[in-house]
Design a protein around this motif. Structure first.
Motif, PDB file in Angstrom:
ATOM      1  N   THR A 292      -2.812   5.337  -5.921  1.00  0.00           N
ATOM      2  CA  THR A 292      -3.855   4.764  -5.060  1.00  0.00           C
ATOM      3  C   THR A 292      -5.125   4.477  -5.862  1.00  0.00           C
ATOM      4  O   THR A 292      -5.862   3.561  -5.527  1.00  0.00           O
ATOM      5  CB  THR A 292      -4.175   5.683  -3.868  1.00  0.00           C
ATOM      6  OG1 THR A 292      -4.530   6.968  -4.362  1.00  0.00           O
ATOM      7  CG2 THR A 292      -2.984   5.800  -2.930  1.00  0.00           C
TER       8      THR A 292
ATOM      9  N   PHE B 180       2.229   1.893  -3.475  1.00  0.00           N
ATOM     10  CA  PHE B 180       1.212   2.515  -4.331  1.00  0.00           C
ATOM     11  C   PHE B 180       1.082   4.000  -3.999  1.00  0.00           C
ATOM     12  O   PHE B 180       1.006   4.840  -4.890  1.00  0.00           O
ATOM     13  CB  PHE B 180      -0.143   1.821  -4.165  1.00  0.00           C
ATOM     14  CG  PHE B 180      -0.316   0.585  -4.986  1.00  0.00           C
ATOM     15  CD1 PHE B 180      -0.498   0.657  -6.358  1.00  0.00           C
ATOM     16  CD2 PHE B 180      -0.308  -0.665  -4.393  1.00  0.00           C
ATOM     17  CE1 PHE B 180      -0.666  -0.483  -7.139  1.00  0.00           C
ATOM     18  CE2 PHE B 180      -0.475  -1.817  -5.157  1.00  0.00           C
ATOM     19  CZ  PHE B 180      -0.648  -1.731  -6.527  1.00  0.00           C
ATOM     20  N   GLN B 181       1.067   4.337  -2.708  1.00  0.00           N
ATOM     21  CA  GLN B 181       0.938   5.746  -2.310  1.00  0.00           C
ATOM     22  C   GLN B 181       2.125   6.553  -2.800  1.00  0.00           C
ATOM     23  O   GLN B 181       1.963   7.653  -3.323  1.00  0.00           O
ATOM     24  CB  GLN B 181       0.798   5.855  -0.795  1.00  0.00           C
ATOM     25  CG  GLN B 181      -0.549   5.394  -0.295  1.00  0.00           C
ATOM     26  CD  GLN B 181      -0.625   5.331   1.226  1.00  0.00           C
ATOM     27  OE1 GLN B 181       0.389   5.204   1.904  1.00  0.00           O
ATOM     28  NE2 GLN B 181      -1.835   5.398   1.746  1.00  0.00           N
ATOM     29  N   ALA B 182       3.334   6.018  -2.621  1.00  0.00           N
ATOM     30  CA  ALA B 182       4.542   6.737  -3.043  1.00  0.00           C
ATOM     31  C   ALA B 182       4.569   6.971  -4.548  1.00  0.00           C
ATOM     32  O   ALA B 182       5.094   7.976  -5.016  1.00  0.00           O
ATOM     33  CB  ALA B 182       5.787   5.960  -2.612  1.00  0.00           C
TER      34      ALA B 182
ATOM     35  N   ARG C 181      -4.697   1.115  -7.425  1.00  0.00           N
ATOM     36  CA  ARG C 181      -4.780   0.103  -6.356  1.00  0.00           C
ATOM     37  C   ARG C 181      -6.246  -0.223  -6.058  1.00  0.00           C
ATOM     38  O   ARG C 181      -6.638  -1.376  -5.978  1.00  0.00           O
ATOM     39  CB  ARG C 181      -4.072   0.604  -5.097  1.00  0.00           C
ATOM     40  CG  ARG C 181      -4.114  -0.379  -3.952  1.00  0.00           C
ATOM     41  CD  ARG C 181      -3.337   0.180  -2.737  1.00  0.00           C
ATOM     42  NE  ARG C 181      -3.502  -0.696  -1.616  1.00  0.00           N
ATOM     43  CZ  ARG C 181      -4.478  -0.598  -0.717  1.00  0.00           C
ATOM     44  NH1 ARG C 181      -5.374   0.354  -0.819  1.00  0.00           N
ATOM     45  NH2 ARG C 181      -4.568  -1.454   0.273  1.00  0.00           N
ATOM     46  N   ARG C 182      -7.059   0.818  -5.934  1.00  0.00           N
ATOM     47  CA  ARG C 182      -8.497   0.602  -5.694  1.00  0.00           C
ATOM     48  C   ARG C 182      -9.133  -0.149  -6.865  1.00  0.00           C
ATOM     49  O   ARG C 182      -9.961  -1.034  -6.671  1.00  0.00           O
ATOM     50  CB  ARG C 182      -9.210   1.930  -5.461  1.00  0.00           C
ATOM     51  CG  ARG C 182      -8.966   2.518  -4.085  1.00  0.00           C
ATOM     52  CD  ARG C 182      -9.886   3.706  -3.803  1.00  0.00           C
ATOM     53  NE  ARG C 182      -9.724   4.807  -4.735  1.00  0.00           N
ATOM     54  CZ  ARG C 182      -8.831   5.786  -4.601  1.00  0.00           C
ATOM     55  NH1 ARG C 182      -8.026   5.816  -3.571  1.00  0.00           N
ATOM     56  NH2 ARG C 182      -8.768   6.748  -5.487  1.00  0.00           N
TER      57      ARG C 182
ATOM     58  N   GLN D  80       0.844  -1.194   0.000  1.00  0.00           N
ATOM     59  CA  GLN D  80       0.000   0.000   0.000  1.00  0.00           C
ATOM     60  C   GLN D  80       0.880   1.244   0.000  1.00  0.00           C
ATOM     61  O   GLN D  80       0.608   2.206  -0.717  1.00  0.00           O
ATOM     62  CB  GLN D  80      -0.915  -0.010   1.222  1.00  0.00           C
ATOM     63  CG  GLN D  80      -1.826   1.200   1.288  1.00  0.00           C
ATOM     64  CD  GLN D  80      -2.793   1.137   2.459  1.00  0.00           C
ATOM     65  OE1 GLN D  80      -2.906   0.129   3.146  1.00  0.00           O
ATOM     66  NE2 GLN D  80      -3.501   2.214   2.679  1.00  0.00           N
ATOM     67  N   THR D  81       1.964   1.210   0.759  1.00  0.00           N
ATOM     68  CA  THR D  81       2.899   2.342   0.812  1.00  0.00           C
ATOM     69  C   THR D  81       3.548   2.575  -0.545  1.00  0.00           C
ATOM     70  O   THR D  81       3.733   3.722  -0.961  1.00  0.00           O
ATOM     71  CB  THR D  81       3.974   2.097   1.891  1.00  0.00           C
ATOM     72  OG1 THR D  81       3.314   1.840   3.132  1.00  0.00           O
ATOM     73  CG2 THR D  81       4.901   3.277   2.043  1.00  0.00           C
TER      74      THR D  81
ATOM     75  N   GLY E 131       1.940   7.512  -6.311  1.00  0.00           N
ATOM     76  CA  GLY E 131       0.765   8.288  -6.708  1.00  0.00           C
ATOM     77  C   GLY E 131      -0.248   7.426  -7.437  1.00  0.00           C
ATOM     78  O   GLY E 131      -0.909   7.881  -8.359  1.00  0.00           O
TER      79      GLY E 131
END
Length: 153
Positions: free
Chosen positions: A119, A113-115, A122-123, A110-111, A117
């Motif tokens: 997300t 994916f966030q890093a 991912r959803r 998850q981290t 950009g």
């Protein structure tokens, strides 16, 4: 035959007259300068959407970006990921996952994916085929990835 202005033709043809007022003429260098300042201030992981630019940018920036190639063009100019699409197709998901997973030897956290950009993708992965399916498609190991629950369990 007498010619008339746009109003006369609209009345004669029975159509509404739509007057488009041209936006202020802004050079691409001025747009680039505004975008760099805005992106430096907010530091988004990917190029923002038009709605975000309209909320956070100076008046007219979102329209100028749209008029001069759109978010995908300016993302490329600024060497950053394009704005998230409104609707995720398998082709778009795969392209974004290949960007996020470039050089990876495991499925991203998850981290990660966030890093990156990412997300939104991912959803889309979890709402669709799931991480195991996509990891297999990208040739990444599926060890440690949970199996999808189905109504048959």
């Amino acid at each position: 035959m007498r010619t008339g202005g746009p109003q006369r033709w609209a009345v004669e043809l029975g159509v509404p007259l739509v007057v488009h007022r041209p936006g202020p003429r802004v050079s691409e260098d001025e747009i680039l300068g505004e975008l760099r300042g805005l992106l430096r201030l907010h530091r988004p992981a990917r190029f923002p959407t038009g709605a975000w630019l309209a909320r956070h940018g100076p008046p007219g920036l979102a329209a100028a970006v749209k008029r001069t190639g759109g978010g995908a063009h300016w993302a490329q100019v600024l060497n950053m990921p394009a704005p998230q699409p409104a609707r995720w197709t398998d082709d778009l998901i795969e392209a974004e996952l290949r960007r996020v997973c470039a050089g990876a030897t495991r499925w991203p956290t998850q981290t990660d994916f966030q890093a990156a950009g990412a997300t939104g993708v991912r959803r889309a992965v979890y709402a669709g085929h799931g991480s195991r399916w996509w990891a297999q498609r990208l040739g990444l190991p599926t060890d440690g990835l949970r199996r999808r629950r189905t109504g048959d369990d």
